[in-house]
Each structure stands twice: as structure tokens, then as C-alpha cells.
Motif scaffolding. Structure first.
Motif, PDB file in Angstrom:
ATOM      1  N   LEU A 244       0.642  -1.214   0.197  1.00  0.00           N
ATOM      2  CA  LEU A 244       0.032  -0.123   0.125  1.00  0.00           C
ATOM      3  C   LEU A 244       0.875   1.217  -0.070  1.00  0.00           C
ATOM      4  O   LEU A 244       1.500   1.547   0.853  1.00  0.00           O
ATOM      5  CB  LEU A 244      -0.841   0.012   1.348  1.00  0.00           C
ATOM      6  N   LYS A 245       0.827   1.984  -1.113  1.00  0.00           N
ATOM      7  CA  LYS A 245       1.592   3.256  -1.299  1.00  0.00           C
ATOM      8  C   LYS A 245       1.279   4.364  -0.878  1.00  0.00           C
ATOM      9  O   LYS A 245       1.843   5.204  -0.370  1.00  0.00           O
ATOM     10  CB  LYS A 245       1.976   3.373  -2.801  1.00  0.00           C
ATOM     11  N   ALA A 246      -0.114   4.670  -0.816  1.00  0.00           N
ATOM     12  CA  ALA A 246      -0.655   5.864  -0.229  1.00  0.00           C
ATOM     13  C   ALA A 246      -2.079   5.680  -0.342  1.00  0.00           C
ATOM     14  O   ALA A 246      -2.904   4.777  -0.733  1.00  0.00           O
ATOM     15  CB  ALA A 246      -0.388   7.016  -1.373  1.00  0.00           C
ATOM     16  N   LEU A 247      -2.794   6.734   0.496  1.00  0.00           N
ATOM     17  CA  LEU A 247      -4.267   6.953   0.460  1.00  0.00           C
ATOM     18  C   LEU A 247      -4.635   8.186  -0.005  1.00  0.00           C
ATOM     19  O   LEU A 247      -3.858   9.068   0.291  1.00  0.00           O
ATOM     20  CB  LEU A 247      -4.527   6.718   2.037  1.00  0.00           C
ATOM     21  N   THR A 248      -5.384   8.243  -0.888  1.00  0.00           N
ATOM     22  CA  THR A 248      -5.922   9.466  -1.401  1.00  0.00           C
ATOM     23  C   THR A 248      -7.508   9.454  -1.152  1.00  0.00           C
ATOM     24  O   THR A 248      -8.218   8.676  -0.885  1.00  0.00           O
ATOM     25  CB  THR A 248      -5.880   9.736  -2.955  1.00  0.00           C
ATOM     26  N   THR A 249      -7.739  10.883  -0.592  1.00  0.00           N
ATOM     27  CA  THR A 249      -9.169  10.809  -0.182  1.00  0.00           C
ATOM     28  C   THR A 249      -9.854  12.101  -0.977  1.00  0.00           C
ATOM     29  O   THR A 249      -9.408  12.642  -1.664  1.00  0.00           O
ATOM     30  CB  THR A 249      -9.087  11.364   1.362  1.00  0.00           C
TER      31      THR A 249
END
Length: 381
Positions: free
Chosen positions: A98-103
Motif C-alpha cells: 500500500l503506497k498511499a491513501l488518496t481521499t
């Protein structure tokens, strides 16, 4: 993913980031967006990367492809079920990178979804290693509809929240997606969309060359046999931004749809909460509390002690697709209907002759799902 929802005001928060360098003008962007959203309703160019519908009866069990650990970005609007999905993915670190969370604005306004994402990563001790980017505060062409009555005013009803321990990234989520996909190897990135698809649609419209980097887009959204949960015809995530959903489905990239049809077949029940509450880590009881709040909402709303399991099903699909059944079909999104806005029109019998543009999941082995969830959450702090 939510039951009955309220209309809320879009909140800009502190995310006034500029992505204009990727968009010549708002007028040309909307023109391009509309063209892309209509593409899925016609034959030309829509779903060209997919095989034609090959079966019209029964659903096929999906096979694991034996591929190595997936590179994943989760685009989300936390949201109770989003929080569980994020923790689920972090517990599956041997299979999901998991590289990132975008919201995005969705279950609650953007200033809360990005805050909640930062809180969830704290629970998993990923404060310094999992970046969070805030994206679009409202849909492409509409005002934001939220689900605060379902998820609570904070978006994470049922648990005690702390102030996030780490900062929000300065870069806009759409810019991050564009830059990341442009730099990635072909077919190397999986996007998981578990909120309205505004960020993903904007990135694919502004920089369509980034689609080459996509291995798959897995979305939680839509309904066919189960029908809607925000209107009689529409599911919440699609209804909030139907134009964005239509763009994603018409982008010519591999898409897997995890609809309400599946989520209701793996219901949260008091019995399924017990093993998670019994875990001796921090995250097990947190997940149990969130699930208990979801069940309590449904009991208060319709008198049943169970709740659909929405967003975490997308992560389960990444971990073990063999627990799901489905079929490649053509899926179009209604963007103009008076009574059917946001409906996902699934051509289950191939009547439209439009080529398949998505794998539509229909079945899940619920016991395997909960065994898998328990095993992955048990690995967390």
C-alpha cells in the motif's frame, strides 16, 4: 458505502491545491469529461481492452493469477467501512504494498475524510510511512451528498478519535495520481476506489496516458440485483458522482466492480464481531467497535442485527479472488435519469451488444472472507 444519506455542504478545508497545469481550462476539462462519460454508453472505444461477453448464464468462480505482491493506492472517503478496508490492506502487507491513501469528499466532507485517513494510519503505526493526500472536495458536476447520518458527524462513529499524529501531504491527490501513474511501469499499479470516483476520473481525464500503468481498478460501487441504498435505483458511491463513475468505466482499463450484490452476502453479525473483539492487539477491538456501530445503525433503521460489509470486500478480492464469483459484462452509468440517476445498468445477458468493460462480482464465500479479515487484522498493532 452507505444506507440512507443526507445532503451536506462540500468542505474545502485547507486543500486548495492547484492542479491547473494538468487542465487547460475548466471548460475544456468538462467537455472532455462529458465525452468520456458518454463513451461507455456506445460501442466505439468503450471497453476495447476486454473480451466480448462469452457466457450468458451462471457466474464463474474467479481464479488467483499467481502474481506477486500488488502495488496499491486506495482512494477513499473514510467512513467506517473505509477504515476497516485500510486496516485490512495494511494487515495483508505480504500481498499488498500500500503506497498511499488518496481521499475524496463522500461519506463526510473532505476535511474529515483526510483527517480520518490519517487517524486510521496512526492505529496501524503507519504515521510516518503511509502518505495521505487530499483530493476533490465535491463531485465533477454536482454538489456533494454525504452520509453523516450513517457514519456519524466525524465519519467514524463508534470509536474514540484522537488528533492525527502526522501531517497531510501538500500535493493534491489528483496530481499525486497523475505523477505516480506517469512514472510507473505498464500494468504495475492497482487503484482501489471505495468512495466516489472523482479523483480517479479526474486523473484519467487530465492525463489519460497514465492508464497504461494500471493493472486494474477495483471499485466498491453499484448495484443490480440488490438495487440502491441511496435511491431505489442507485448505490451511494456511484450516485454521489455518476459522471466520474461513467468516466472510469469507459476508460478502457481493467475494472472489477464489487457491488452491493456482494456486500449483502457477507453481512456483519454480532457473532462475526466476537473474534475480532477478542484479539489482544489495538486494531482488533477498534474494528469490532466500528462493526458494532454499523450493526447498531441497521438495527435502529430497520430492526435487523446485521449490516452489509461494503468496502473491505475490495481488499479481500485483492488478497484472494477465489473467494468471489462474477462475470465480465458491460456496465453503464445513468447520468441523466430523473428517477434513475446513478443507476449501474448491467448488461447481464448481452442485449446491448456493447463489449464487456468490467468484471462484475456476484458472489462471495462469507466464512472465508471473515476468516481472512480476522487473520490480517490480527497482524496489526
Amino acid at each position: 458505502m452507505n444506507e440512507l444519506n443526507d445532503t451536506g455542504s462540500p468542505a474545502e478545508g485547507s486543500q486548495g491545491h492547484d492542479i491547473a497545469r494538468h487542465q487547460p481550462s475548466r471548460r475544456s476539462f468538462l467537455r472532455t469529461s462529458l465525452a468520456a462519460s458518454l463513451a461507455t454508453l456506445g460501442v466505439t472505444g468503450a471497453g476495447s481492452a476486454f473480451a466480448e461477453l462469452t457466457s450468458t448464464d451462471g457466474a464463474t468462480r474467479l481464479a488467483a493469477d499467481g502474481s506477486p505482491r500488488r502495488t496499491v493506492i486506495i482512494d477513499c472517503d473514510p467512513g467506517q467501512d473505509d477504515a476497516i478496508a485500510i486496516l485490512f490492506a495494511l494487515g495483508a502487507h505480504d500481498q499488498i504494498d500500500l503506497k498511499a491513501l488518496t481521499t475524496v469528499g463522500g461519506n463526510v466532507p473532505l476535511n474529515l475524510t483526510e483527517r480520518n485517513a490519517r487517524i486510521v494510519r496512526d492505529w496501524a503505526d503507519k504515521t510516518q510511512t503511509l502518505p495521505v493526500y487530499a483530493g476533490c472536495p465535491k463531485p465533477l458536476m454536482r454538489e456533494l451528498i454525504t452520509a453523516a447520518n450513517v457514519h456519524g458527524r466525524s465519519g467514524l462513529d463508534g470509536v474514540t478519535l484522537h488528533e492525527p499524529r502526522g501531517p497531510l501531504e501538500k500535493q493534491h491527490a489528483v496530481t499525486y495520481l497523475i505523477d505516480t501513474l506517469r512514472a510507473a511501469a505498464p500494468g504495475s499499479v492497482t487503484l482501489v476506489g471505495i468512495g466516489p470516483l472523482t479523483n480517479i476520473a479526474t486523473a484519467l481525464t487530465a492525463a489519460p496516458e497514465g492508464a497504461k500503468a494500471l493493472r486494474e481498478i477495483v471499485i466498491m460501487g453499484g448495484a443490480w440485483y440488490q438495487r440502491g441504498n441511496i435511491t431505489p435505483a442507485a448505490e451511494f458511491n456511484i450516485y454521489v458522482d455518476p459522471e466520474a463513475a461513467s468516466i472510469v468505466l469507459g476508460a478502457g482499463v481493467p475494472v472489477t466492480v464489487v457491488p452491493r450484490d456482494v456486500s449483502v452476502k457477507a453481512p456483519i453479525t454480532p457473532e462475526r464481531i466476537v473474534p475480532l473483539r477478542a484479539l489482544k492487539n489495538r486494531c482488533g477491538p477498534i474494528v469490532a467497535d466500528i462493526m458494532a456501530a454499523e450493526v447498531a445503525y441497521q438495527k435502529g433503521r430497520i430492526g435487523v442485527e446485521s449490516a452489509p460489509m461494503y468496502d473491505p470486500c475490495t481488499v479481500a478480492y485483492l488478497i484472494d479472488p477465489t473467494m468471489f464469483g462474477g462475470r465480465r459484462v458491460n456496465v453503464a452509468v445513468e447520468t441523466t435519469g430523473l428517477l434513475t440517476l446513478g443507476e449501474t445498468v448491467v448488461d447481464w445477458n448481452g442485449r446491448s451488444k456493447r463489449p464487456a468493460n468490467a468484471m462484475w462480482l456476484t458472489d462471495v464465500d462469507a466464512d472465508r472472507f471473515y476468516d481472512t479479515l480476522l487473520a490480517r487484522i490480527s497482524r496489526l498493532p
